[in-house]
Design a protein around this motif. Structure first.
Motif, short mmCIF file in Angstrom:
data_model
loop_
_atom_site.label_atom_id
_atom_site.label_comp_id
_atom_site.label_asym_id
_atom_site.label_seq_id
_atom_site.Cartn_x
_atom_site.Cartn_y
_atom_site.Cartn_z
N SER A 119 0.94 -1.13 0.02
CA SER A 119 -0.01 -0.11 0.14
C SER A 119 0.90 1.09 -0.14
N THR A 120 2.25 1.16 -0.01
CA THR A 120 2.90 2.34 0.15
C THR A 120 4.05 2.38 -0.73
N GLY A 121 4.05 1.53 -1.73
CA GLY A 121 4.96 1.85 -2.82
C GLY A 121 6.39 0.89 -2.88
N ASN A 122 6.19 -0.12 -1.66
CA ASN A 122 7.16 -1.00 -1.77
C ASN A 122 8.47 -0.57 -0.85
N SER A 123 8.31 0.73 -0.34
CA SER A 123 9.69 1.03 0.51
C SER A 123 10.10 0.36 1.62
N ILE A 124 11.27 0.33 1.85
CA ILE A 124 11.78 -0.35 2.96
C ILE A 124 13.10 0.12 3.49
N GLU A 125 13.47 -0.09 4.56
CA GLU A 125 14.74 0.20 5.08
C GLU A 125 15.17 -0.92 6.04
N ALA A 126 16.27 -1.48 5.88
CA ALA A 126 16.85 -2.55 6.69
C ALA A 126 18.12 -1.88 7.45
N MET A 127 18.12 -2.46 8.70
CA MET A 127 19.42 -1.93 9.39
C MET A 127 19.91 -3.03 10.14
N PHE A 128 21.52 -3.15 10.21
CA PHE A 128 21.97 -4.15 11.20
C PHE A 128 23.00 -3.20 11.95
N TRP A 129 23.04 -3.43 13.24
CA TRP A 129 24.05 -2.98 14.09
C TRP A 129 24.76 -4.18 14.53
N LEU A 130 26.03 -4.16 13.92
CA LEU A 130 26.91 -5.37 14.19
C LEU A 130 28.03 -4.92 15.20
N LYS A 131 27.63 -5.38 16.19
CA LYS A 131 28.46 -4.75 17.54
C LYS A 131 29.85 -5.35 17.38
N GLU A 132 29.90 -6.76 16.99
CA GLU A 132 31.48 -7.06 16.89
C GLU A 132 32.35 -6.38 16.11
N VAL A 133 31.91 -5.99 15.18
CA VAL A 133 32.92 -5.14 14.21
C VAL A 133 32.57 -3.63 14.50
N MET A 134 31.65 -3.19 15.18
CA MET A 134 31.33 -1.89 15.83
C MET A 134 30.73 -0.99 14.33
N VAL A 135 30.17 -1.72 13.36
CA VAL A 135 29.62 -1.01 12.38
C VAL A 135 28.21 -1.16 12.36
N GLN A 136 27.52 0.21 11.69
CA GLN A 136 25.96 0.11 11.38
C GLN A 136 25.76 0.12 9.97
N TRP A 137 24.95 -0.79 9.36
CA TRP A 137 24.77 -0.68 7.89
C TRP A 137 23.36 -0.41 7.80
N ARG A 138 22.89 0.60 6.91
CA ARG A 138 21.51 0.64 6.66
C ARG A 138 21.38 0.84 5.05
N ILE A 139 20.27 -0.24 4.68
CA ILE A 139 19.91 -0.54 3.45
C ILE A 139 18.67 -0.06 3.01
N LYS A 140 18.68 1.10 2.30
CA LYS A 140 17.23 1.50 1.77
C LYS A 140 17.14 0.96 0.18
N GLY A 141 15.85 0.79 -0.07
CA GLY A 141 15.32 0.22 -1.30
C GLY A 141 14.02 -0.11 -1.32
N GLN A 142 13.77 -0.98 -2.22
CA GLN A 142 12.37 -1.37 -2.43
C GLN A 142 12.16 -3.07 -1.93
N ALA A 143 11.13 -3.19 -1.69
CA ALA A 143 10.94 -4.73 -1.30
C ALA A 143 9.86 -5.24 -1.92
N TYR A 144 9.82 -6.64 -2.37
CA TYR A 144 8.92 -7.59 -3.26
C TYR A 144 8.95 -8.79 -2.54
N TYR A 145 7.45 -9.24 -2.44
CA TYR A 145 7.57 -10.72 -1.91
C TYR A 145 7.05 -11.55 -2.91
N ILE A 146 7.40 -12.89 -2.79
CA ILE A 146 7.04 -13.73 -3.78
C ILE A 146 6.99 -15.37 -2.94
N GLY A 147 6.22 -16.01 -3.75
CA GLY A 147 5.90 -17.31 -2.86
C GLY A 147 4.36 -17.58 -2.81
#
Ligand SMILES: Cc1cc2nc3c(=O)[nH]c(=O)nc-3n(C[C@H](O)[C@H](O)[C@H](O)COP(=O)(O)O)c2cc1C
Length: 275
Positions: free
Chosen positions: A104-132
């Motif tokens: 209902s909102t144009g497939n917008s998504i943001e995913a985020m990892f906080w990887l404490k072992e390496v002290m790095v945050q990753w943010r991934i912005k994009g679109q998501a689609y589901y199948i199955g």
């Protein structure tokens, strides 16, 4: 599947090996997934939740028991390991809010990892689609699958019989592998009563109850609810706090694609930002 879409000239995203090397150092692969939705007053609102990251589609290393199920129940034990992509994957239940929010909102998504072992945050912005979707509805998905297929690349180190193996590759096998990657109890959760609905509500469907175990990879009820969600990244940002005196922030942006699922041939541009 038509041979027209094969092979792709796209190259591996420049952030792929870096994030993979960070993830390998983790014990858990959970990430935070944000979508956009509407509240009861029809206002636009952010929604977040934890999901289990299932790697970059379609590469997935199964637990031996999952692989055994796949070997026994799926032709050739699944797809040949011909392809890779930069699409992040997680699995979900069609009855959950997040999938309706994607619709209902144009497939917008943001995913985020906080990887404490390496002290790095990753943010991934994009679109998501589901199948199955189950076979009866899968016709609706074939266009989407054809578009998503453009995001797959033949693996550089693939030494099998490409032509023969390409013919054996199917979306159904790919999606079934993700279902097999769940334990029988987790597969059973796709036969749970409707997620998010009041427990007091009378259940009309006798197939649904808590605590079921599913060994059949094609269980119609569980597979009716199970979906694989694929994230097409458009902007990836790394915040590296491993050196406290010198925090680093880097961003990769996909340019030159048309920004929707049909894009092909985009280029990743990297820039370093002030943290
Ligand atoms: C550690 C952990 C892992 C989870 N993994 C998933 C997952 O892979 N997929 C999923 O749909 N929900 C997962 N959940 C549940 C979600 O966080 C959320 O409660 C559920 O999906 C309903 O969200 P929604 O109503 O926003 O769709 C997980 C929760 C936790 C705590």
């Amino acid at each position: 599947m038509s041979l027209r879409a094969f092979p792709l000239s796209q190259t591996r995203a420049p952030w792929r090996d870096l994030i993979s090397s960070h993830l390998e150092k983790q014990k858990e692969y959970d990430f935070t997934v944000a979508t956009v939705g509407y509240d009861a007053k029809q206002r636009i609102v952010p929604r977040v939740r934890t999901c289990g990251f299932r790697g970059f589609f379609p590469e997935l290393k199964l637990h031996p028991s999952g692989q055994k199920d796949l070997d026994q129940q799926v032709e050739d034990g699944g797809n040949p390991p011909l392809f890779e992509s930069d699409l992040l994957s997680f699995t979900s239940d069609i009855r959950m809010e997040k999938l309706r929010q994607l619709d209902s909102t144009g497939n917008s998504i943001e995913a985020m990892f906080w990887l404490k072992e390496v002290m790095v945050q990753w943010r991934i912005k994009g679109q998501a689609y589901y199948i199955g979707s189950p076979a009866a509805e899968s016709g609706k998905e074939s266009d989407l699958q054809a578009q998503l297929f453009k995001a797959l690349r033949r693996k550089d180190d693939y030494h099998g019989d490409e032509k023969a193996d390409f013919k054996k590759w199917t979306w159904d096998k790919a999606i079934t592998k993700y279902f097999a990657n769940h334990s029988p109890a987790m597969r059973g959760s796709f036969r749970n009563p409707p997620p998010g609905q009041p427990r007091t509500q009378q259940l009309s469907n006798p197939d649904l109850s808590l605590g079921q175990k599913v060994s059949d990879l094609h269980d119609p009820v569980a597979r009716g609810n199970f979906r694989l969600v694929l994230i097409l990244p458009e902007e990836v940002e790394q915040l590296d706090l491993s050196n406290g005196d010198d925090p680093r922030r880097r961003k990769w942006t996909l340019v030159g694609g048309d920004g929707d699922v049909e894009r092909t041939g985009g280029q990743w541009q990297e820039s370093e930002l002030w943290p």
